[in-house]
Design an enzyme around this catalytic site. Structure first.
Site, PDB file in Angstrom:
ATOM      1  N   ASP A 454      27.896 -32.106 122.599  1.00 17.92           N
ATOM      2  CA  ASP A 454      26.987 -31.389 123.378  1.00 17.92           C
ATOM      3  C   ASP A 454      25.993 -32.748 123.524  1.00 17.92           C
ATOM      4  O   ASP A 454      25.542 -33.386 123.039  1.00 17.92           O
ATOM      5  CB  ASP A 454      26.518 -29.666 123.312  1.00 17.92           C
ATOM      6  N   GLU A 457      22.364 -37.062 127.322  1.00 20.57           N
ATOM      7  CA  GLU A 457      21.511 -37.104 128.763  1.00 20.57           C
ATOM      8  C   GLU A 457      20.208 -37.056 129.019  1.00 20.57           C
ATOM      9  O   GLU A 457      19.280 -37.948 129.639  1.00 20.57           O
ATOM     10  CB  GLU A 457      22.135 -36.279 129.939  1.00 20.57           C
ATOM     11  N   ASP A 520      27.772 -28.148 133.189  1.00 19.62           N
ATOM     12  CA  ASP A 520      27.470 -26.686 133.338  1.00 19.62           C
ATOM     13  C   ASP A 520      27.442 -25.972 135.071  1.00 19.62           C
ATOM     14  O   ASP A 520      26.795 -26.176 135.715  1.00 19.62           O
ATOM     15  CB  ASP A 520      25.808 -26.409 132.656  1.00 19.62           C
TER      16      ASP A 520
END
Length: 804
Positions: A454, A457, A520
């Site tokens: 995950d 970024e 998401d």
């Protein structure tokens, strides 16, 4: 990033230099390259060469059908690194040729003369004189695109310039939107668009699939699916005219896709150099084949990963009893499960990431994982991220050994955003990389099969990297180093073809480390549509595999209708995972919610029924799915394909972003409405409805409007296909050619013509051909099987041959 004020003027505070004339044209000493000196005004005599800025333009071919252009204003400035390219350096490359139409020894000296470089049907041609002209021609000599007139530029900004970059705060380019905060110099080029030419790609983009009119910043952000930002920004696009473009820069690339100059795609980068490759097709699949050969093909993934994944979801509270209730609940309801994923809270709060199980809830994790493997037949995935909370044991270790990213003053860079006092692993440090890989291997040794990587970024800009990388070049590139390290750890443990990530962020190169999921998304029909658009863009950008959160991620509790429609969509794709934020995504919870709202589901319409139906459908299709899943590694063709990829010559099909092809033979149109109404398009050809057996012969393309219950979806089989299936099969990794049901669709196939389909990586093939009085189907090794015409009744084979 816009530099002009309308067509004629420049924005305030911007000084522009444009290539105005190709002054000198030369052929490189290697005989396989071109060198051009472009001046920023027309030279009428030697006196004009004083005080005159120039561009040096090098044109080469790193691989067949690919032309690379590097244009520089000042060659001594900071160089922003590009991506590793698989350049063909074989001596005597006979697919590259150059020629000059003019006089002179290595220099063409008359206006109107040209130099050309040709490779694999693609030609770059530069014409001497003014105005500036760099053309790209196809195999027939037709212009694909060109940089002409005021198109190759260098822009100098002052601090008060009105040029805006993406204002993304602490981790981004600028605090106030001023591009000057990133660089005071930008290089740019415009490549012409023809009338009606459509543009696709740029990685994961949640807006319309056709990118004309959009402003796209290649700058990874955790922005959600309802924004203009993306988790997987790829500076690559292709067009309906038969070529693709890769901007070879790891940092911030800003695209104006017909949005500054309506007749061109403009891309700009910080610094004095612009570097890009034009990639010839002419078909979209051929473009992707050459593009992925250049930047890396996706690895193969293990067969078990195609089955249904179930997760604990994000912020939910769970322990072994909760996990057992999920796994046993799926088995009791006859919903086959392949993988179970432990999300964040397998580690203790404030400790992420330290690779240590929270012993308050998981006291003997090795025994638990062994039981899930051996007794339940499950594979296990665990969540991690590269952010090291200072409460966890890894922070002190990383700090002491210099494994964490530092500030200019030598301190460890830290923030409270996400995890208190967290640091960031510096993957440019080889020792830090091995340290992190060993942590991953320790997790694998406990019984974990795959890793969800995950984040990746949120990368700061004002830091110092171990290898001295320019700070802004690492924002997008960081995710590649992170995912690559984890993927290598899995490969080194389980072997090639057995590694699987579930990654959120990516840049060019990320496609080599599958699988990626869509981030998401909102738990709404809009969120579902945004997700599909992003998947189509990503798989049009070199990524072979893709997944998303079935039911949506955000939202307290998804509407049961949304959840059920999403289940059908999610299980007709490469990888299928049920995951959410604050609520578990097990299907029976959605039936309970329906009952609370007074909804009584008809037989086959409950969330449990829908999950069972589509999970088993996908498992029955596994011989087809697995074979399709080999294509990304072989030739770069993705599992899930836009209509443009399969039907590039149909102008109606090209922009469609609410339907897709699942492999070469199955058309899927997800339902995005409460009513079940869906409007979709069938291209020309013969199509057979998977659920009803209806066959339609479409001459010029056909729009259809239907209403579906939850247990069906528009799912059509393309004529000319031979689908190998196995109804009732589970788990996903079985012997695909054994006891197969071969469905044959040969309406428009000529008599005597054979259609061959491979199974299990070509270890078995089934051949179907029209013969007098019907169709004959045979197996390559004489094995027994059943066969059927379309969705008709099956006939058993005799001696490995079935006659229908």
């Amino acid at each position: 990033m816009k530099f002009t004020n309308g067509y004629w003027m420049i924005r305030d505070g911007v000084d522009a230099l444009y290539a105005r004339e190709a002054y000198e044209l030369g052929i490189g000493a290697d005989g396989e390259s071109l060198n051009v000196l472009a001046t920023t005004s027309k030279v009428r005599g030697r006196y004009d060469t004083l005080n005159l800025p120039t561009f040096n333009v090098d044109v080469t071919s790193p691989a067949e059908g690919v032309i690379r252009v590097v244009a520089q204003h000042w060659q001594g400035a900071t160089e922003y690194p590009g991506f590793p390219l698989n350049a063909d350096e074989t001596a005597g490359r006979d697919y590259v040729s150059v020629k000059a139409d003019g006089e002179g020894d290595g220099e063409v000296g008359v206006d109107g003369a040209t130099v050309e470089l040709t490779t694999g049907g693609l030609t770059a041609r530069v014409t001497k004189g003014s105005p500036w002209s760099l053309e790209f021609l196809d195999a027939e000599g037709k212009t694909l695109t060109e940089s002409a007139g005021k198109s190759l530029a260098r822009f100098k900004l002052n601090p008060m310039s009105a040029v805006s970059a993406q204002p993304v705060g602490e981790f981004g380019v600028s605090m106030d939107g001023s591009a000057y905060d990133e660089s005071d110099v930008f290089s740019a080029i415009q490549l012409h668009l023809g009338v009606g030419e459509e543009v696709f790609g740029f990685g994961e983009r949640f807006g319309a699939y056709v990118k004309n009119g959009q402003v796209i910043d290649i700058w990874n952000e955790d922005g959600g699916t309802a924004s203009e930002q993306g988790y997987k920004d790829i500076p690559f696009y292709m067009t309906s005219r038969g070529y693709g473009v890769l901007v070879n820069n790891r940092g911030h690339v800003s695209f104006e896709v017909g949005s500054e100059n309506t007749e061109a795609v403009q891309f700009s980068v910080p610094g004095e150099t612009i570097d890009f490759c034009v990639i010839y097709g002419p078909t979209p699949k051929q473009i992707l084949e050459r593009y992925t050969a250049l930047v890396g093909r996706p690895a193969n993934v293990p067969a078990w990963t195609y089955g249904l994944w179930l997760t604990t979801s994000f912020t939910t509270k769970y322990d072994e009893d909760t996990i057992n209730s999920f796994i046993d609940g799926m088995a009791e309801r006859d919903i086959p499960l392949s993988a179970f994923h432990y999300d964040c809270y397998w580690m203790r709060e404030f400790h992420w990431t330290d690779f240590e199980w929270d012993k308050r809830f998981f006291g003997d994790i090795e025994s638990t994982l062994k039981r899930l493997h051996e007794d339940k037949g499950l594979h296990i995935c665990a969540w991690i991220n590269p952010y090291i909370g200072q409460r966890g044991s890894m922070f002190a270790e990383g700090k002491a050994n210099g494994y964490l990213v530092k500030k200019a003053n030598g301190e460890v860079w830290q923030t409270d955003f996400w995890q208190a006092g967290m640091g960031l692993v510096d993957f440019t440090n080889p020792d830090a990389r091995e340290w992190f890989k060993n942590k991953v291997k320790g997790l694998l040794a406990q019984g974990v099969d795959a890793i969800k990587t995950d984040f990746g970024e949120r990368i700061p800009r004002d830091v110092v990297w171990f290898d001295g990388s320019p700070k802004l070049s690492m924002h997008n590139w960081y995710t590649q180093l992170y995912n690559q390290a984890v993927f290598e750890a899995i490969e080194e443990t389980y072997g090639k073809g057995q590694a699987c990530l579930f990654a959120r962020s990516a840049t060019v190169g990320g496609q080599t480390q599958p699988v990626h999921w869509g981030g998401d998304c909102e738990s709404t029909f809009n969120g579902m549509a945004q997700t599909l658009r992003a998947g189509l863009s990503l798989t049009s950008s070199g990524f072979g595999f893709w997944s998303h959160d079935i039911g949506g991620f955000e939202g307290a509790f998804p509407d049961p209708a949304v959840y059920k429609r999403w289940v059908a969509f999610g299980l007709l794709g490469s990888h299928s995972r049920m995951h959410g934020s604050t609520v578990y995504r097990v299907p029976w919870l959605f039936d309970e919610e329906d009952e609370k709202n007074g909804v009584v589901n008809a037989p086959g319409q409950s969330a449990v029924d829908v999950a069972r139906t589509f999970t088993k459908l996908k498992l029955s299709l596994m011989p087809y799915v697995y074979q399709t899943g080999l294509a990304p590694h072989i030739n770069g063709t993705p599992v899930m394909r836009s209509m443009f990829l399969e039907f590039p010559d149909d102008p109606t099909a090209r922009p469609l972003d609410r339907q897709y092809m699942f492999g070469p033979d199955l058309l899927v149109a997800p339902v995005f409405t409460y009513s079940g109404e869906v409007n979709y398009y069938l291209p020309a050809g013969t199509w057979t409805n998977w659920f009803t057996g209806e066959t339609v012969r479409v001459v010029n393309g056909q729009w259809r409007t239907e209403t579906h219950g939850y247990d069906t979806i528009p799912l059509w089989v393309r004529d000319g296909s031979v689908l190998v299936t196995k109804p009732g099969a589970e788990p996903p990794d079985y012997e695909y050619g054994k006891d197969a049901l071969v469905r044959v669709f040969l309406d428009q196939v000529e008599a005597g013509e054979a259609v061959v389909t491979e199974v299990d990586g070509s270890s078995v093939t089934f051949t179907a051909r029209k013969v007098d009085g019907g169709v004959e189907v045979s197996s390559s090794d004489g094995r027994e099987f059943s066969a059927a015409l379309g969705m008709g009744e099956a006939v058993a084979s005799t001696g490995g041959v079935a006659r229908l």
